[in-house]
Motif scaffolding. Structure first.
Motif, PDB file in Angstrom:
ATOM      1  N   UNK A  30       0.889  -1.172  -0.040  1.00 17.10           N
ATOM      2  CA  UNK A  30       0.120  -0.208  -0.125  1.00 17.10           C
ATOM      3  C   UNK A  30       0.927   1.332  -0.033  1.00 17.10           C
ATOM      4  N   UNK A  31       0.665   2.170  -0.692  1.00 21.02           N
ATOM      5  CA  UNK A  31       1.206   3.581  -0.982  1.00 21.02           C
ATOM      6  C   UNK A  31       0.252   4.629  -1.008  1.00 21.02           C
ATOM      7  N   UNK A  32       0.456   5.705  -0.324  1.00 19.78           N
ATOM      8  CA  UNK A  32      -0.635   6.699  -0.123  1.00 19.78           C
ATOM      9  C   UNK A  32      -0.860   7.442  -1.322  1.00 19.78           C
ATOM     10  N   UNK A  33      -2.189   8.147  -1.657  1.00 19.65           N
ATOM     11  CA  UNK A  33      -2.340   8.853  -2.634  1.00 19.65           C
ATOM     12  C   UNK A  33      -1.933  10.367  -1.989  1.00 19.65           C
ATOM     13  N   UNK A  34      -2.282  10.561  -0.859  1.00 15.97           N
ATOM     14  CA  UNK A  34      -1.985  11.754  -0.140  1.00 15.97           C
ATOM     15  C   UNK A  34      -1.026  11.399   1.206  1.00 15.97           C
ATOM     16  N   UNK A  35       0.172  12.034   1.324  1.00 16.57           N
ATOM     17  CA  UNK A  35       0.775  12.537   0.204  1.00 16.57           C
ATOM     18  C   UNK A  35       0.980  11.659  -1.127  1.00 16.57           C
ATOM     19  N   UNK A  36       1.569  12.043  -2.028  1.00 24.50           N
ATOM     20  CA  UNK A  36       2.232  11.075  -3.285  1.00 24.50           C
ATOM     21  C   UNK A  36       3.644  11.444  -3.647  1.00 24.50           C
ATOM     22  N   UNK A  37       4.444  10.300  -3.699  1.00 28.66           N
ATOM     23  CA  UNK A  37       5.645  10.374  -4.045  1.00 28.66           C
ATOM     24  C   UNK A  37       5.846   9.374  -5.322  1.00 28.66           C
ATOM     25  N   UNK A  66       8.723  19.304  -1.138  1.00 32.72           N
ATOM     26  CA  UNK A  66       9.127  20.312  -2.178  1.00 32.72           C
ATOM     27  C   UNK A  66       8.211  20.202  -3.442  1.00 32.72           C
ATOM     28  N   UNK A  67       7.115  21.014  -3.613  1.00 29.25           N
ATOM     29  CA  UNK A  67       6.382  21.027  -4.551  1.00 29.25           C
ATOM     30  C   UNK A  67       7.015  21.875  -5.777  1.00 29.25           C
ATOM     31  N   UNK A  68       6.998  21.349  -7.221  1.00 30.52           N
ATOM     32  CA  UNK A  68       7.256  22.413  -8.255  1.00 30.52           C
ATOM     33  C   UNK A  68       6.032  23.289  -8.365  1.00 30.52           C
ATOM     34  N   UNK A  69       6.456  24.402  -8.877  1.00 32.76           N
ATOM     35  CA  UNK A  69       5.315  25.646  -9.039  1.00 32.76           C
ATOM     36  C   UNK A  69       5.147  26.435  -7.902  1.00 32.76           C
ATOM     37  N   UNK A  70       3.959  27.338  -8.008  1.00 32.47           N
ATOM     38  CA  UNK A  70       3.906  28.365  -7.335  1.00 32.47           C
ATOM     39  C   UNK A  70       3.268  27.733  -5.567  1.00 32.47           C
ATOM     40  N   UNK A  71       2.904  26.647  -5.438  1.00 29.85           N
ATOM     41  CA  UNK A  71       2.555  26.111  -4.293  1.00 29.85           C
ATOM     42  C   UNK A  71       3.515  26.052  -3.192  1.00 29.85           C
ATOM     43  N   UNK A  73       6.377  24.202  -0.703  1.00 31.04           N
ATOM     44  CA  UNK A  73       6.434  23.085  -0.082  1.00 31.04           C
ATOM     45  C   UNK A  73       5.056  22.752   0.710  1.00 31.04           C
ATOM     46  N   UNK A  74       4.637  21.149   0.714  1.00 32.09           N
ATOM     47  CA  UNK A  74       3.708  20.742   1.345  1.00 32.09           C
ATOM     48  C   UNK A  74       4.137  20.001   2.821  1.00 32.09           C
ATOM     49  N   UNK A  75       3.539  20.215   3.750  1.00 26.22           N
ATOM     50  CA  UNK A  75       3.802  19.463   4.924  1.00 26.22           C
ATOM     51  C   UNK A  75       2.708  18.474   5.552  1.00 26.22           C
ATOM     52  N   UNK A  76       3.178  17.419   5.671  1.00 25.55           N
ATOM     53  CA  UNK A  76       2.188  16.211   6.228  1.00 25.55           C
ATOM     54  C   UNK A  76       2.756  15.881   7.670  1.00 25.55           C
ATOM     55  N   UNK A  77       1.710  15.853   8.569  1.00 23.47           N
ATOM     56  CA  UNK A  77       2.193  14.884   9.773  1.00 23.47           C
ATOM     57  C   UNK A  77       1.995  13.609   9.403  1.00 23.47           C
ATOM     58  N   UNK A 189      12.080  16.827  11.213  1.00 23.44           N
ATOM     59  CA  UNK A 189      11.255  17.032   9.806  1.00 23.44           C
ATOM     60  C   UNK A 189      12.315  16.368   8.814  1.00 23.44           C
ATOM     61  N   UNK A 190      11.297  15.606   7.882  1.00 27.31           N
ATOM     62  CA  UNK A 190      12.052  14.917   6.709  1.00 27.31           C
ATOM     63  C   UNK A 190      11.671  15.679   5.258  1.00 27.31           C
ATOM     64  N   UNK A 191      12.494  16.234   4.790  1.00 28.87           N
ATOM     65  CA  UNK A 191      12.349  16.929   3.555  1.00 28.87           C
ATOM     66  C   UNK A 191      12.720  15.979   2.240  1.00 28.87           C
ATOM     67  N   UNK A 192      11.720  16.087   1.356  1.00 28.23           N
ATOM     68  CA  UNK A 192      11.792  15.256   0.036  1.00 28.23           C
ATOM     69  C   UNK A 192      11.507  16.211  -1.012  1.00 28.23           C
ATOM     70  N   UNK A 193      11.795  15.964  -2.179  1.00 26.37           N
ATOM     71  CA  UNK A 193      11.558  16.580  -3.419  1.00 26.37           C
ATOM     72  C   UNK A 193      10.913  15.801  -4.424  1.00 26.37           C
ATOM     73  N   UNK A 194       9.439  16.209  -4.724  1.00 27.78           N
ATOM     74  CA  UNK A 194       8.836  15.517  -5.770  1.00 27.78           C
ATOM     75  C   UNK A 194       9.476  15.650  -7.145  1.00 27.78           C
ATOM     76  N   UNK A 195      10.025  14.705  -7.956  1.00 28.80           N
ATOM     77  CA  UNK A 195      10.686  15.071  -9.084  1.00 28.80           C
ATOM     78  C   UNK A 195       9.771  14.439 -10.397  1.00 28.80           C
TER      79      UNK A 195
END
Length: 240
Positions: A30-37, A66-71, A73-77, A189-195
């Motif tokens: 199972x992998x989540x849809x929210x958040x998505x990587x 780290x989302x590309x575009x104007x939004x 970074x998105x943060x998820x507990x 806090x764990x930081x990732x980039x969505x490529x």
């Protein structure tokens, strides 16, 4: 008098789960849809890779993507744990390990309230909810003969089929239980980039490239075209 808060509900759309079957090795079911990587293994390792499965350590923290575009970074507990299955063993008799992460739908500011709101056995309750999907003969108990008979050229991998079955798990209500805040460990806090786009998640988790093709085929085809082109040039040069 205020009404009691509703019990937290765990849905597969917010659940990350890696484990094994009776005859197949560790994979994501199972992998989540929210958040998505596009891939989850390194993220899971950073969350609970060093946890003691026999102790059932409880962890929580923030995943910043780290989302590309104007939004931006998105943060998820999240809450996470690595634990041993209380009943299931593989074909050699070893107890099955589970790697579980849940991303509850709460704002970042509510993170510190999680240890007092989530039951300490939340993972066991979710595991019980997975009994009809992950615990079925189609996933955990998939016979070794069936695994061996699956063709390498199948468009959909066994992992992808298992994931589709587990995704059908009904939401699991955690109900009331011992919170045990002292057992929880706060992680940095764990930081990732969505490529890659979120749509690539299921294919990459299943070990395939775009459109389910093996990633090496594109390189092979490109090299073949170069060889043919060079050959034609050589023939033209000799003929001239």
């Amino acid at each position: 008098m205020l009404a009691p808060a509703p019990a937290p509900v765990v849905e597969t759309s917010r659940l990350l789960w890696r484990t094994r079957g009776e005859h197949w090795d560790y994979e994501f079911i199972c992998v989540p849809e929210i958040p998505a990587l596009p891939a989850w293994l390194t993220t899971l390792e950073a969350m609970i890779g060093d946890a003691d499965a026999s102790a059932g350590e409880l962890r929580y923290g923030l995943l910043e993507i780290d989302e590309p575009g104007p939004r931006g970074s998105l943060v998820f507990p999240y809450v996470a744990t690595r634990f041993l299955d209380p009943a299931r063993k593989d074909w050699t008799g070893r107890r099955v390990q589970h790697f579980a992460v849940w991303f509850p739908p709460i704002p970042e500011e509510a993170l510190e309230a999680l240890p007092g709101a989530i039951p300490a056995d939340w993972h066991l309750r979710v595991l019980a909810g997975l009994a009809g999907t992950y615990g079925s003969g189609e996933v955990f108990g998939l016979p070794e003969a069936t695994i061996r008979a699956s063709r390498r050229g199948d468009r959909e991998s066994r992992a992808a089929r298992a994931m589709a079955i587990v995704k059908r798990t009904p939401p699991v209500a955690l109900l009331e239980g011992e919170a045990a805040p002292a057992r929880w460990k706060r992680l940095p806090t764990l930081k990732k980039k969505r490529l890659d786009p979120p749509g690539a998640v299921s294919l990459q988790v299943a070990g395939a490239g775009d459109n389910g093709k093996r990633p090496g085929l594109g390189c092979f085809a490109a090299c073949l075209l170069v060889i043919v082109a060079v050959g034609r040039l050589m023939v033209g040069w000799v003929g001239g």
